[in-house]
Each structure stands twice: as structure tokens, then as C-alpha cells.
Design an enzyme around this catalytic site. Structure first.
Site, PDB file in Angstrom:
ATOM      1  N   HIS A 156       0.838  -1.213   0.000  1.00  0.00           N
ATOM      2  CA  HIS A 156       0.000   0.000   0.000  1.00  0.00           C
ATOM      3  C   HIS A 156       0.869   1.258   0.000  1.00  0.00           C
ATOM      4  CE1 HIS A 156      -3.354  -2.677   1.225  1.00  0.00           C
ATOM      5  NE2 HIS A 156      -2.417  -3.258   1.945  1.00  0.00           N
ATOM      6  N   SER A 277      14.086  19.945 -18.107  1.00  0.00           N
ATOM      7  CA  SER A 277      12.895  20.762 -18.334  1.00  0.00           C
ATOM      8  C   SER A 277      13.305  22.000 -19.105  1.00  0.00           C
ATOM      9  CB  SER A 277      12.288  21.161 -16.991  1.00  0.00           C
ATOM     10  OG  SER A 277      11.495  22.325 -17.126  1.00  0.00           O
ATOM     11  N   LYS A 283      15.561  20.680 -12.969  1.00  0.00           N
ATOM     12  CA  LYS A 283      14.842  19.424 -13.150  1.00  0.00           C
ATOM     13  C   LYS A 283      15.653  18.343 -13.864  1.00  0.00           C
ATOM     14  CE  LYS A 283      11.011  18.517 -12.488  1.00  0.00           C
ATOM     15  NZ  LYS A 283       9.680  18.927 -12.933  1.00  0.00           N
ATOM     16  N   GLU A 290       8.582   7.239 -17.674  1.00  0.00           N
ATOM     17  CA  GLU A 290       7.179   7.641 -17.862  1.00  0.00           C
ATOM     18  C   GLU A 290       6.668   7.164 -19.212  1.00  0.00           C
ATOM     19  OE1 GLU A 290       7.156  11.710 -15.189  1.00  0.00           O
ATOM     20  OE2 GLU A 290       8.076  11.731 -17.143  1.00  0.00           O
TER      21      GLU A 290
END
Ligand code: ARG
Length: 460
Positions: A156, A277, A283, A290
Site C-alpha cells: 500500500h 525541463s 529538473k 514515464e
């Protein structure tokens, strides 16, 4: 030059309909299989007494020239080339002359395309085994390099029990062995020769289908011509195997996205496997991961698309079946990048043991504390409650579970003794899980060996 099937037509095909009907834009990828299949068919026609040996040789030589033209990019398409089968035959006939017109005797594009596609899928399965084995190898290397490095294990997404990096890395290895097995099964499903089924009823020429199967590397001959020209189970099987592989890659990606975040910080992605970025200079984004996670969606979509296409069809060939190829090609291309990219990402991944250690707090040992009481004779259900109260006490006092004193523990249960301190050790918790498949160093050593023994081997 006009259509190969143009004889009974008085009017030209509408130009948009021609465009709509054509599959050459994507099925040209089958040229190699189409040519190999045609050379075998020519041989089959010799056996059936339809072609003279010399005629078959001339056709085969012409087909080899067409193969070379495709391979070098020299093949010149004409506007009338509807699909790979018509294009190859058209060009071969230009090269060898009228004898070329004998090749399609007793054959239909229906059994031809099924043959080509099966050969292509079999080759794709072999390729998949290589890509899977490479990623599995990368995971084995990662596991081996930090076999017993402890980190929190989660359920979880909450701290659960300590595990080790080796155990974690191998947890992403085993799903890939199941994927490899699935692709072996897909190979077997695809390895059935449809050629000789002709349009639907079987060829009217005495072609030796066992010979054709042998010549093309199929392990079986289709038993029913009606079924053979409609059967795309192997294609759906391929897409299911690809979707499952995508799902496994997605799970691995998702976990590494979390682990590379500032909050976890367990791993650092190599610069070569992350992106920046355009706005925020600080970043470092896990785009690679992804995209891998995102592409699992299109892999599932490919499977759903094909199943939906197949669902409405009667048996034998319907043009809907032309829709079978693009999802397969897409799944193959998608995994052909995602698997090697993931292998590179794993091989260059930096681990941050200090960040893992910082999260190894003592609540991860609560189960071990309960097990301690069980070993002293308390029923587990009761021990669970006792430790729960100890956790509550620690929370109330705002301290770590290890900071609850022995008298305080003894006020909850008198079974707690001096030896309880030995429980509050990550290494003890790890070592206790020595069951096969567990996270203990010994169990892990044999798991690693087992993983090395089964790493996917390319088909045949
Ligand atoms: N391009 C077609 C396909 O991919 C080949 C088979 C065409 N057969 C036919 N009877 N029109 O399925």
C-alpha cells in the site's frame, strides 16, 4: 499495368477506394517472408507437376532479385501495388517474363498472407526473447552488485518490512521469465502452415504440404483450410504477451519513478537516461520511465483493437483481417525500443544506500516483534495486538519503537525480556526470512543462481 484481379472489372477503382484498400504502406515489412513463402510454393508446384524445375528456378531467381531490391531500398513501387503480395509478384514477373504468371497457381492471397504473417510473428518472437534476456541480464547484474543492501519494502506504499535490493531487482526479473515463456508459446501457436489452403477450400493441385511446412520451418500443417485462412489466434496471443510485457515494464518504471523522486531518493537516473525541463533548470525528469509506463497503454490497446476486429467475423477470410498487422508491428516496435532502453537504464542506475538506510525505521520490525512473542508461546493474533499497543505507545511519546523501554514493554506483556533488543536489527529481520523465495542472504543466493539458470534463451 493494372490490378492483378482486374479481369472482371469494367471500371477503374475509385482513387480513394484504392487508397483505402491498399495495405502496401505497412505490409511491405513482410517482403522477406512473402518471398521465402513464394519460393517454397514454386517448389511445391514442381512437386505437383505444375511447374518445370527450370521454371521454378527462373521464378526463384526473379524473387531473389526482388528481395535484394527491397533489402537495399531500390524497390520501385507503382501506384497499382496494392499489397506486398501483388507488388512482389508484379516485379518478379517484370524480371522473369510470362513464366512469372504461373507462380500464383493454386494459391490465394488468403493462405499467402496467413503464411507470411505467421513467419513474421515467429521471427518477432525470437527477437523478443533476445530483448527480454538482455533486460533480465541487466536485472541480474543489478541484483548481484547489491544483493544484500537493505531498503524498506512497501505494501500500500506504506513501510512494511525490510527487504534487500537483490530481492527487489529479482522481483522484476521473474515476470520477464513468464513473458519469455509466453512468447515461446506464441511461437508454437504461429508455427502451423496455412499454405495449401488456397482461398478457403484447399488447393486443387496435389501440393505436398508436409514438404512446404518443412521447407518454411513450420512444425505443423493446418488441419482445416477454412479455419487456416481465418485463424489469427497467434496474432492475438502475440499481442497479449506484448501487453503483459508492457505491464511488467510499467510496474518497474512506476517503482523507479517513485524511487528517483526527491522524497524517496533511493536511486539516481543516469544523465543519459533522463531529460531536462525547458523551463526549470534544476529538473531531471524520468521521461524514459514515464514513456515506458505510458506505452503499456498502447500495447493493451493493440490487443483490444485486434480482438474487437476479430469478434464480428464469420470464418474464412474477410478483408477486416488486413487490420491484423499494424497492431503487431506497433507492439513489436514499441517493445523493440522499450526493452533495450530499460536494460540500459538499469545498467546505469546509481543506488543511494544512505537514502535507503535513512528510511529503515524500527516500525518495519513490528512483525518481528510479534514473531518474538509467538516464539515465547503467545498466539499470533494476541501478539499482533500487543505490538500494536507498543507502536501506539511509541507514537504517543513521539519516539521510535526501539526507544520504548523494557519496563514499558513489560507493562503491556510480561513475555518481553532482555533478549528483545536483538529483535530490533534489520539484519536479523532479513536473516529470519530464509524460506525459499525469502529475502534472507542465503535464500537470495540460491534465488540468484536460479535466475541465472533460467534466463531466456532464444528460440531454436
Ligand atoms: N492485403 C491483404 C491482407 O493483408 C492480403 C489478402 C487479401 N486477400 C483478399 N482476398 N483480398 O489481408
Amino acid at each position: 499495368m493494372s490490378k492483378l484481379w482486374g479481369g472482371r472489372f469494367a471500371k477503374k477503382t475509385d482513387s480513394l477506394v484504392h487508397q483505402f484498400n491498399a495495405s502496401i504502406g505497412f505490409d511491405a515489412r513482410l517482403y522477406d517472408e512473402d518471398i521465402t513463402g513464394s519460393i517454397a510454393w514454386a517448389q511445391g508446384l514442381v512437386g505437383a507437376g505444375v511447374l518445370a524445375e527450370q521454371e521454378a528456378s527462373a521464378i526463384a531467381a526473379g524473387l531473389e532479385q526482388v528481395r535484394a531490391e527491397f533489402a537495399t531500398g531500390a524497390f520501385a513501387f507503382t501506384p497499382d501495388d496494392e499489397d506486398v503480395h501483388t507488388a512482389v509478384e508484379r516485379r518478379m514477373t517484370e524480371i522473369v517474363g510470362p513464366v512469372g504468371g504461373k507462380l500464383h497457381t493454386g494459391r490465394s492471397r488468403n493462405d499467402q498472407v496467413a503464411t507470411d504473417f505467421r513467419l513474421w510473428v515467429m521471427r518477432a518472437c525470437d527477437e523478443m526473447q533476445v530483448w527480454l534476456a538482455n533486460l533480465q541480464q541487466a536485472l541480474i547484474e543489478s541484483a548481484e552488485a547489491n544483493l544484500n543492501l537493505p531498503l524498506p519494502g512497501y505494501t500500500h506504499l506504506q513501510h512494511a518490512q525490510p527487504v534487500t535490493w537483490g530481492h527487489w531487482a529479482l522481483s522484476h526479473f521473474w515476470p520477464l521469465t513468464r513473458d519469455a515463456k509466453r512468447f515461446t508459446q506464441v511461437w508454437e501457436q504461429a508455427s502451423v502452415l496455412p499454405l495449401g489452403s488456397a482461398a478457403l477450400a484447399g488447393t486443387a493441385f496435389p501440393v505436398d504440404r508436409e514438404f512446404l511446412a518443412w521447407a518454411l520451418g513450420f512444425t505443423a500443417v493446418s488441419p482445416n483450410s477454412l479455419d487456416a485462412v481465418s485463424d489469427r489466434d497467434f496474432a492475438a496471443d502475440f499481442l497479449y504477451a506484448a501487453a503483459m510485457t508492457g505491464l511488467h515494464l510499467s510496474r518497474l518504471s512506476e517503482q523507479l519513478i517513485l524511487y528517483s523522486s526527491s522524497e524517496f531518493g533511493f536511486v539516481r537516473l543516469d544523465d543519459g537516461y533522463s531529460t531536462g525541463s525547458s523551463l526549470m533548470p534544476q529538473k531531471k525528469n524520468p521521461d524514459t520511465l514515464e514513456l515506458t509506463r505510458g506505452k503499456s497503454g498502447r500495447l493493451i490497446g493493440n490487443l483490444m483493437g485486434l480482438l474487437s476486429t476479430l469478434k464480428g467475423l464469420p470464418s474464412t477470410y474477410d478483408k477486416d483481417l488486413q487490420e491484423d498487422k499494424e497492431p503487431i508491428f506497433d507492439a513489436f516496435d514499441t517493445l523493440g525500443l522499450a526493452l533495450p532502453v530499460m536494460a540500459g537504464l538499469i545498467r546505469t542506475l546509481q543506488l543511494r544506500p544512505e537514502r535507503m538506510a535513512a528510511q529503515l525505521e524500527s516500525s518495519l520490525l513490528a512483525t518481528d516483534l510479534a514473531d518474538y512473542l509467538v516464539k515465547k508461546g503467545m498466539p499470533f493474533r494476541q501478539a499482533h495486538g500487543v505490538v500494536g499497543r507498543a507502536v501506539q505507545l511509541a507514537e504517543e511519546k513521539g519516539v521510535d519503537l526501539t526507544a520504548v523501554s523494557l519496563p514499558e514493554l513489560q507493562s503491556i506483556s510480561e513475555l518481553f525480556g532482555e533478549d528483545v533488543t536483538a529483535v530490533f536489527q534489520i539484519t536479523t529481520a532479513l536473516a529470519n526470512r530464509s524460506v525459499s523465495g525469502g529475502t534472507a542472504p542465503d535464500a537470495l543466493k540460491s534465488q540468484l543462481q536460479q535466475a541465472k539458470n533460467v534466463t531466456a534463451k532464444p528460440q531454436r
